[in-house]
Scaffold this motif. Sequence first.
Motif, PDB file in Angstrom:
ATOM      1  N   LEU A  33      36.490  30.715  41.079  1.00 22.74           N
ATOM      2  CA  LEU A  33      36.979  31.387  42.282  1.00 22.74           C
ATOM      3  C   LEU A  33      36.910  30.443  43.480  1.00 22.74           C
ATOM      4  O   LEU A  33      37.821  30.401  44.305  1.00 22.74           O
ATOM      5  N   ARG A  34      35.830  29.698  43.566  1.00 24.11           N
ATOM      6  CA  ARG A  34      35.664  28.797  44.704  1.00 24.11           C
ATOM      7  C   ARG A  34      36.754  27.724  44.718  1.00 24.11           C
ATOM      8  O   ARG A  34      37.277  27.377  45.771  1.00 24.11           O
ATOM      9  N   ARG A  35      37.091  27.216  43.554  1.00 27.17           N
ATOM     10  CA  ARG A  35      38.134  26.182  43.465  1.00 27.17           C
ATOM     11  C   ARG A  35      39.494  26.749  43.864  1.00 27.17           C
ATOM     12  O   ARG A  35      40.259  26.108  44.575  1.00 27.17           O
ATOM     13  N   GLU A  36      39.783  27.957  43.419  1.00 24.43           N
ATOM     14  CA  GLU A  36      41.055  28.571  43.808  1.00 24.43           C
ATOM     15  C   GLU A  36      41.081  28.840  45.305  1.00 24.43           C
ATOM     16  O   GLU A  36      42.091  28.599  45.976  1.00 24.43           O
ATOM     17  N   TRP A  37      39.975  29.334  45.838  1.00 26.74           N
ATOM     18  CA  TRP A  37      39.885  29.606  47.275  1.00 26.74           C
ATOM     19  C   TRP A  37      40.157  28.323  48.054  1.00 26.74           C
ATOM     20  O   TRP A  37      40.950  28.316  48.997  1.00 26.74           O
TER      21      TRP A  37
END
Length: 97
Positions: free
Chosen positions: A83-87
């Motif tokens: 999720l952090r990478r997509e964010w």
Amino acid sequence: MKYADFLTSQTQPEPPAGLSPILEALWYAGRDEWHRAHTIAQDNEHDAPHNWLHAFLHRQEGDAGNAAYWYRRANRPVFNGSLRREWEEMVRNQLPD
């Protein structure tokens, strides 16, 4: 605004003035203020970038089925990374060069 500035702004009580709706929603999402981010996403379901935002938020929520629907509307594959990478990818995509 640079990515580092965006990250630093998340320590403030309110998002910086003048952010686009997507960046404002991502600002809230980055602070785990999901409902505020989702409200912005719901108010802006008119193009692929906003639909990607909506997909991300449902993925963040843990609703894979609803996220998959929004990824389809955004014409994007379901994101397989964290999720952090997509964010981060979404924030960088929205910030000016």
